[in-house]
Design a protein around this motif. Structure first.
Motif, short mmCIF file in Angstrom:
data_model
loop_
_atom_site.label_atom_id
_atom_site.label_comp_id
_atom_site.label_asym_id
_atom_site.label_seq_id
_atom_site.Cartn_x
_atom_site.Cartn_y
_atom_site.Cartn_z
N ASP A 114 -82.61 -20.54 -58.05
CA ASP A 114 -83.50 -21.06 -59.25
C ASP A 114 -84.68 -21.39 -58.47
N GLU A 115 -85.70 -21.48 -59.62
CA GLU A 115 -87.26 -21.86 -58.97
C GLU A 115 -87.87 -22.64 -60.22
N ARG A 116 -88.67 -23.58 -59.72
CA ARG A 116 -89.43 -24.34 -60.54
C ARG A 116 -90.64 -23.63 -61.11
N ILE A 117 -91.37 -23.46 -61.98
CA ILE A 117 -92.44 -22.72 -62.60
C ILE A 117 -93.78 -23.61 -62.10
N VAL A 118 -94.00 -23.66 -60.89
CA VAL A 118 -95.14 -24.05 -60.41
C VAL A 118 -95.72 -22.92 -59.33
N LYS A 124 -95.75 -28.77 -54.07
CA LYS A 124 -94.71 -29.56 -53.60
C LYS A 124 -93.50 -29.49 -54.18
N ASP A 125 -93.37 -29.11 -55.06
CA ASP A 125 -92.06 -28.81 -56.00
C ASP A 125 -91.48 -27.41 -55.92
N SER A 126 -92.28 -26.37 -55.36
CA SER A 126 -91.77 -25.16 -55.24
C SER A 126 -90.60 -25.10 -54.46
N ASN A 127 -89.50 -24.48 -54.70
CA ASN A 127 -88.46 -23.93 -53.72
C ASN A 127 -88.86 -23.16 -52.55
N TYR A 128 -89.74 -22.23 -52.89
CA TYR A 128 -90.32 -21.33 -52.26
C TYR A 128 -90.73 -22.10 -50.75
N SER A 166 -90.41 -14.01 -54.26
CA SER A 166 -90.87 -15.27 -54.80
C SER A 166 -91.12 -14.77 -56.40
N ILE A 167 -91.30 -15.87 -56.96
CA ILE A 167 -91.44 -15.58 -58.53
C ILE A 167 -92.84 -15.47 -58.67
N ASN A 168 -93.32 -14.68 -59.63
CA ASN A 168 -94.64 -14.55 -60.18
C ASN A 168 -95.08 -15.43 -61.36
N TYR A 169 -95.49 -16.66 -61.20
CA TYR A 169 -95.73 -17.72 -61.95
C TYR A 169 -96.86 -17.58 -63.15
N ASP A 170 -97.56 -16.39 -62.83
CA ASP A 170 -98.95 -16.27 -63.77
C ASP A 170 -98.47 -15.35 -64.98
N ILE A 171 -97.27 -14.94 -64.88
CA ILE A 171 -96.78 -14.02 -66.06
C ILE A 171 -96.29 -14.70 -67.32
N GLU A 172 -95.91 -13.97 -68.14
CA GLU A 172 -95.16 -14.56 -69.47
C GLU A 172 -93.61 -14.72 -69.26
N ASN A 173 -92.95 -13.59 -68.97
CA ASN A 173 -91.42 -13.45 -69.07
C ASN A 173 -91.19 -13.51 -67.46
N ILE A 174 -91.31 -14.96 -66.80
CA ILE A 174 -90.86 -15.02 -65.59
C ILE A 174 -89.40 -14.79 -65.18
N ALA A 175 -88.61 -15.14 -65.87
CA ALA A 175 -87.12 -14.84 -65.72
C ALA A 175 -86.72 -13.51 -65.75
N ASP A 176 -87.44 -12.78 -66.66
CA ASP A 176 -86.92 -11.23 -66.73
C ASP A 176 -87.58 -10.60 -65.62
N ASP A 177 -88.80 -10.79 -65.30
CA ASP A 177 -89.55 -10.31 -64.10
C ASP A 177 -88.75 -10.33 -62.83
N HIS A 194 -89.65 -26.99 -66.44
CA HIS A 194 -89.94 -25.47 -66.75
C HIS A 194 -89.32 -24.78 -65.62
N ARG A 195 -88.17 -23.95 -65.55
CA ARG A 195 -87.71 -23.50 -64.37
C ARG A 195 -87.08 -22.10 -64.74
N ILE A 196 -86.60 -21.12 -63.86
CA ILE A 196 -85.59 -20.16 -64.08
C ILE A 196 -84.43 -20.62 -63.12
N THR A 197 -83.25 -19.69 -63.81
CA THR A 197 -81.99 -19.89 -62.90
C THR A 197 -81.33 -18.90 -63.16
N ILE A 198 -80.23 -18.73 -62.06
CA ILE A 198 -79.22 -17.62 -62.25
C ILE A 198 -78.35 -18.25 -63.65
N SER A 199 -77.92 -17.19 -64.31
CA SER A 199 -77.03 -17.33 -65.38
C SER A 199 -75.34 -17.53 -64.78
#
Length: 229
Positions: A71-75, A80-84, A108-119, A169-174
């Protein structure tokens, strides 16, 4: 389930490494080996053990390892809150400094796009080995007790906008992605996790009460704790 309870942290680290290394050897013929990591400090003992022993993993296996996040925090990645950021500062960055992995082996996540989880799911379609810490309430990744995401039947990364823990606001495995994990390492570390551990073994509770129980759906489960039942 393989259950390891030991108050001596060094012994617990040794038991972890033995099983982690065996898991890597079992996956050595894979094209890639995706290792899912968790944030928080409760896994630091075990990240430390991997860091110390990583050079002993044969090169043909090392080069296949891809580190990802359950999972990752959308930052931003330097927040400081980033798991990465937390895991890279403590662990992954040191592997890079030792020339044991390269930056391309960390997704790592791309936090600048709209569909972060799908990406992120397009880059991380599954996880082979997971290292998952458990929260005081029994949550794993960003799957919290009684949250609606626990009802999801989608096999993908999910977005959560109302996390009980900040940031919201985060993403996570299902839950469905957890089922495909081949080697699930789960950690209940510290006195604050005693209730969560008790709930995990309480047959009267289901995974919606204690999401850590989802790990039982994986093919091989390794539970580590410095607590006693």
């Amino acid at each position: 389930m393989n259950f390891f309870s030991e108050s001596n942290i060094q012994e617990l680290q040794e038991m972890f490494w033995k099983n982690f290394e065996k898991s890597l050897l079992d996956l050595k013929n894979n094209e890639h080996i995706y290792i899912g990591l968790s944030g928080g400090t409760s896994l630091n003992y075990f990240y430390e053990k991997i860091l110390k022993n990583f050079k002993n993993i044969e090169f043909e296996i090392r080069k296949k390892i891809i580190f990802v996040f359950v999972d990752e925090r959308i930052v931003s990645l330097n927040h400081k809150d980033s798991n990465y950021k937390q895991i890279k500062d403590f662990f992954l960055g040191k592997l890079i400094d030792q020339n044991l992995i390269n930056q391309d082996q960390i997704i790592s996540i791309n936090y600048d796009i709209e569909n972060i989880a799908d990406d992120y799911f397009s880059k991380v379609p599954y996880i082979d080995i997971s290292l998952i810490g458990v929260g005081e309430d029994g949550h794993i990744a960003s799957l919290f007790p009684k949250h609606i995401l626990l009802q999801s039947k989608e096999k993908k990364y999910l977005s959560i906008n109302d996390s009980p823990k900040k940031p919201s606001h985060r993403i996570t495995i299902s839950p469905e992605m957890i089922k495909d994990i081949k080697y699930g390492f789960i950690f209940f570390m510290g006195d604050a996790k005693q209730k969560a551990l008790n709930n995990f073994f309480d047959n009267n509770l289901i995974y919606k009460d204690c999401p850590a129980k989802l790990i039982n759906n994986t093919k091989n489960v390794f539970l580590f704790t410095d607590l006693k039942l």
